[in-house]
Design an enzyme around this catalytic site. Structure first.
Site, short mmCIF file in Angstrom:
data_model
loop_
_atom_site.label_atom_id
_atom_site.label_comp_id
_atom_site.label_asym_id
_atom_site.label_seq_id
_atom_site.Cartn_x
_atom_site.Cartn_y
_atom_site.Cartn_z
N GLY A 147 -21.55 -66.72 49.49
CA GLY A 147 -20.54 -66.48 50.52
C GLY A 147 -19.76 -65.19 50.35
O GLY A 147 -18.96 -64.83 51.22
N HIS A 199 -23.55 -42.63 49.02
CA HIS A 199 -24.10 -43.98 48.96
C HIS A 199 -22.99 -45.03 48.80
O HIS A 199 -21.99 -44.78 48.15
CB HIS A 199 -25.09 -44.11 47.79
CG HIS A 199 -26.46 -43.58 48.11
ND1 HIS A 199 -27.32 -43.10 47.15
CD2 HIS A 199 -27.12 -43.46 49.29
CE1 HIS A 199 -28.45 -42.72 47.72
NE2 HIS A 199 -28.35 -42.92 49.02
N ASP A 248 -26.46 -40.34 34.46
CA ASP A 248 -27.21 -41.36 35.21
C ASP A 248 -28.34 -41.93 34.35
O ASP A 248 -29.21 -41.19 33.89
CB ASP A 248 -27.78 -40.68 36.47
CG ASP A 248 -28.60 -41.62 37.36
OD1 ASP A 248 -28.67 -42.83 37.07
OD2 ASP A 248 -29.15 -41.11 38.36
N SER A 272 -29.40 -44.12 54.79
CA SER A 272 -28.76 -42.90 54.27
C SER A 272 -29.79 -41.91 53.74
O SER A 272 -29.43 -40.81 53.32
CB SER A 272 -27.79 -43.27 53.15
OG SER A 272 -28.50 -43.90 52.10
N HIS A 273 -31.07 -42.27 53.75
CA HIS A 273 -32.07 -41.39 53.16
C HIS A 273 -32.50 -40.34 54.19
O HIS A 273 -33.63 -40.35 54.71
CB HIS A 273 -33.27 -42.19 52.65
CG HIS A 273 -34.01 -41.49 51.55
ND1 HIS A 273 -34.23 -40.13 51.57
CD2 HIS A 273 -34.56 -41.95 50.40
CE1 HIS A 273 -34.89 -39.79 50.48
NE2 HIS A 273 -35.09 -40.87 49.75
N HIS A 287 -33.74 -41.14 41.23
CA HIS A 287 -33.09 -41.06 39.92
C HIS A 287 -34.02 -40.46 38.87
O HIS A 287 -35.20 -40.81 38.81
CB HIS A 287 -32.67 -42.46 39.46
CG HIS A 287 -31.64 -43.09 40.34
ND1 HIS A 287 -30.30 -42.85 40.20
CD2 HIS A 287 -31.76 -43.94 41.39
CE1 HIS A 287 -29.63 -43.53 41.12
NE2 HIS A 287 -30.50 -44.20 41.86
N ASP A 301 -14.14 -61.67 50.16
CA ASP A 301 -14.62 -62.97 50.64
C ASP A 301 -14.00 -63.18 52.01
O ASP A 301 -12.80 -63.40 52.12
CB ASP A 301 -14.15 -64.05 49.65
CG ASP A 301 -14.69 -65.42 50.01
OD1 ASP A 301 -15.66 -65.51 50.78
OD2 ASP A 301 -14.14 -66.41 49.49
#
Lengths: 547, 547
Positions: free
Chosen positions: B41, B68, B187, B225-226, B360, B435
């Site tokens: 939920g 992102h 990263d 978004s690519h 990445h 929530d």
């Protein structure tokens, strides 16, 4: 003459297939599946027995290809309801027997067979053919029926240097091909994978390398039924003078069964009781454990989180996760690996290290099988739809024409007449689940209720109503569970009570005494109020108490 | 001088990192995570803002590395509570602006920066350095602090032939290395992957091949978004004379933003409105869509299940799933592929077809970065613990000593004094979730209640009790939801009523009028009765109504 794939959650013909001819009916395998995330609270998923029930008096036998849960797990449920002999190899029946004991199913008619054996019953002639797989005692089934010769591969791979037993019986498969196979029902699990699956021996080489380099304790997690892999761990232990401890309920049980039946060579002198582990220096010990799928309650997860009763892991120690995550288990496996690394252990896992090879044939092996059997029809089985389709693509690349390949769904019925096959109308194949020990139907309201409860929570209203006038007596009570945090939901309880009171004043003024209508109006008003205030739509349960 | 990774569900330092020195505090990124299966939920997971709250008056700015969701998704929540300028490149801020509009957050202080730019504020000197990633406008951040020079890679890969913009600025990174990097925060996402990640151009070649071979409609699903991948779809469409339709809310929005800001070259003349799709012959159309992660409500899933309003797919058509499933999404993606194939479409997906490359850096790229920057300290970031560890292993293979590598957890605080770093006590870093639009704490009872409700269901008992004597009036009512199938549970309701009645007779005979105690006894008796009969432990809610 009909063939019907009946079971497999998302996969087709994985758990059970019925073969039905004038003289009687057989089923090949009787396995179960594990529930997915859309079936909260469900223990396991069974094949739909409806078709079997409709023809129960015609059931002549159950043929088992190997002892994995997805091929034998439904046996106790099946034998509670149907009476038929069960045929399988020694290890397969050993595993089934232990399962039947656990379920208290008695007087099962288990009949041991060997690869190479051939016999007739119920109007069928049955032959078992040795194949390689990630469990010993795996066989393919050749079935001579009134329509012609069928071959069911079961789960198989081609391993020409197996750890135990013989390589897949290519000679016999070729001979069947010469005799003329009408239809081949073949394992499609790895049909998206090019090339060959390496021999299980590759894992032994990696284990040896790990055993050579590690100074501390070594823990190896594997499927409990992967006796070949367990044997290789034992071999590495022997070579590097380590004793073997076994943990995890299913691992302990399977090791015991495999030793008793002669499938696993693990001398008593090499074994350490779990309670004595602390007395053995780390460098002298290897622990065999369950939990390679990251199951939260399995031994490896408890070792990783530091909550195992007797086994710890730390720097200098190494853990080998000798399995690949089954789709859906990736996060759990990853969590376990993370936690083991947090304890400082070295962790070896696939694909970074070749500690696992698949038990299912890849494309080149599928081509080999198709070339030996030269079936008139191919029915790709054991896989999701995409895998069946790729098996079909491979077959077409070998020149099998499209119209001789049947990609089916569970419940689809394939009819053979003379040498011709065609699809006829489906049989029932809903989803049957075991929920708290009892059979249930997931198409029912219960699953939908659980999902709503899980995501939105519930909201209960208790209103005392004068049975004569329909007027509210006192204030309604509201109780929520799994809804929003009561602390965070500023004044929500009071406001909800006010909403319900207003609804009931309105219904009383209209003299409504039909409690059903009254509940509907409470539900409607409260749903829109809560959705606006919290963006959530809990299950609302109005309870009317007449006073 | 402290650095604190603050956010990331299971990943470390993924969503937000605080850099805190005497002159003030910065945060690098403010992203969110998507909930896992243990948070039913929940809409999304935010970094813990507690540490920021404790030092709110010292917050000087927010630096964004790219647009992102896992790096900018928390911005609306952050800006509702804190006031600070937000620095990012043009596309990053374009995406943030659209998000802020959606949330109704006004007067944000957004400051556009470019790669190569360098400026000072709040006692920091900040420089943005161009990197490659799966979204345009991605930058690394070089931060000159009171302790020394820090470099945050953001998400990056090395693409020497990028689709748009420049290759990663290796020269500038080398110059920083010469200047002397105190600490590198890098990263780690792909640190388990050997070799190099291929250039995004590889995907363009595959797309061309698909466009050449397909006769019907082509549908390409990608991350919205690519923009580079979308550009390549547009190029392939141009080359093969197809028009482009865009579907899926986020795809429509991102394409619009990217076109407006000049990141995507898609002429009006090539675009088809969704409503006109039926008028375009299949062979003249490509549809760009969301749903590459198998999200049940996304456009691709609806196309696959035949429930999309305007777009159908059938034989002769092809679908390219130009993304790789994020862990946890495997089953959903597989379901979508199966359904598309059931409709007869050809489906191209990774790894069977190179329709996706990662954004990445893999191990060789990580080595390149470490070799150029020559940092005194490495702090692996962005990844689960196992990924940080593998980043550390790679660094050690380059000769960086173990004591100069800090593998942290969220909330861990790294202190720099002079040129020395050490870990000091943690700051709060619980899990904060959204929530139903509001903030909640998953450590609370609500999540546990939802899980119990989901797996076991609930069982409500309503008993009317004489307020004087404590005796039961009439019969108790029982109501269950999400428990076992009432049909299947033969006589369970009647038996439960009898259990409750018996309990209440017993309590009345003992003159118990403490309703709390009474409820406890009902709960206890009913729990053991239901567990024995059904093997399940539903949430039991006894409601006492005084009459």
């Amino acid at each position: 003459m009909h063939v019907v794939p009946l079971g497999g959650l998302g996969e087709i013909g994985k758990n059970m297939t019925a073969v039905h001819q004038r003289s009687g009916m057989l089923v090949v395998d009787a396995g179960m599946a594990f529930p997915d995330e859309e079936m909260p609270g469900i223990d396991l998923v069974l094949p739909d027995f409806t078709y079997l029930r409709e023809h129960a008096d015609r059931l002549r036998g159950i043929l088992l290809t190997h002892g994995h849960e997805d091929h034998v797990g439904a046996i106790p449920y099946l034998l509670r309801e149907f009476r038929a002999p069960v045929y399988g190899t020694r290890l397969t029946l050993g595993l089934v027997e232990s399962k039947l004991q656990e379920f208290g199913v008695k007087n099962a008619d288990l009949r041991e067979v060997s690869a190479g054996e051939k016999f007739s019953f119920g109007g069928f002639n049955v032959e078992f053919i040795n194949v390689n797989h990630s469990i010993p005692g795996a066989v393919a089934v050749a079935l001579r029926t009134s329509a012609g010769l069928f071959v069911f591969s079961g789960d198989y791979k081609v391993d020409l240097t197996p750890i135990e037993g013989e390589p897949i019986d290519l000679g016999r498969l070729a001979a069947l091909g010469e005799e003329g196979v009408l239809a081949y029902f073949g394992d499609s699990t790895n049909s998206e994978r090019p090339g060959y699956v390496p021999s299980e021996r590759v894992v032994g080489e990696t284990l040896n390398e790990v055993f050579r380099s590690v100074e501390g304790r070594i823990i190896v997690a594997s499927f409990a039924s992967h006796i070949h892999r367990i044997q290789q761990v034992v071999e590495a232990a022997k070579q590097h003078d380590r004793l073997v401890a076994v943990t995890g309920r299913s691992m302990v049980r399977n090791v015991q069964i495999a030793r008793e039946l002669g499938y696993l060579d693990l001398p008593d002198a090499m074994m350490v009781d779990q309670r004595d582990i602390r007395r053995i220096p780390d460098q002298d010990l290897v622990v065999l454990t369950t939990g390679s799928q990251g199951e939260p309650l399995a031994a490896l997860s408890r070792i990783a989180s530091g909550t195992h009763r007797t086994i710890e892991v730390g720097p200098d120690d190494a853990v080998v996760v000798a399995a690949h995550p089954i789709p859906g288990n990736e996060r759990g496996v990853s969590r376990t690996i993370n936690n083991l690394m947090r304890r400082g252990a070295q962790v070896f896992y696939s694909p970074l290290k070749p500690v696992h090879v698949s038990g299912h044939a890849a494309q080149e092996e599928q081509k080999l099988m198709l070339s030996l059997l030269k079936p008139r029809y191919l029915v790709p089985m054991h896989g999701e739809f995409r895998h069946l389709m790729h098996h079909a693509f491979t077959a077409r690349s070998l020149g099998i024409p499209e119209e001789r390949i049947f990609v089916l769904e569970n419940g689809a019925r394939l009819e053979f007449r003379g040498r011709e096959a065609r699809r006829i109308e489906n049989v029932p194949s809903g989803m049957f689940v075991v929920d708290g020990g009892g059979l249930a139907d997931t198409s029912g309201a219960v699953m939908r209720e659980r999902q709503q409860l899980a995501e939105e929570g519930m909201f209960i209203v208790v209103a005392r109503i004068d049975s004569q006038s329909g007027a509210l007596v006192g204030e309604p009570d509201v109780i929520s569970r799994g809804f929003v945090d009561p602390q965070a939901a500023n004044g929500l309880v009071e406001a909800s009570i006010e909403v319900v009171s207003r609804t009931l004043r309105r219904t009383a003024s209209r003299n409504i005494t039909d409690w059903g209508q009254l509940k509907n109006e409470i539900r409607r008003d409260l749903t829109s109020f809560l959705a606006e205030r919290t963006n959530k739509r809990p299950m609302i349960l109005p309870l009317i108490v007449e006073v």
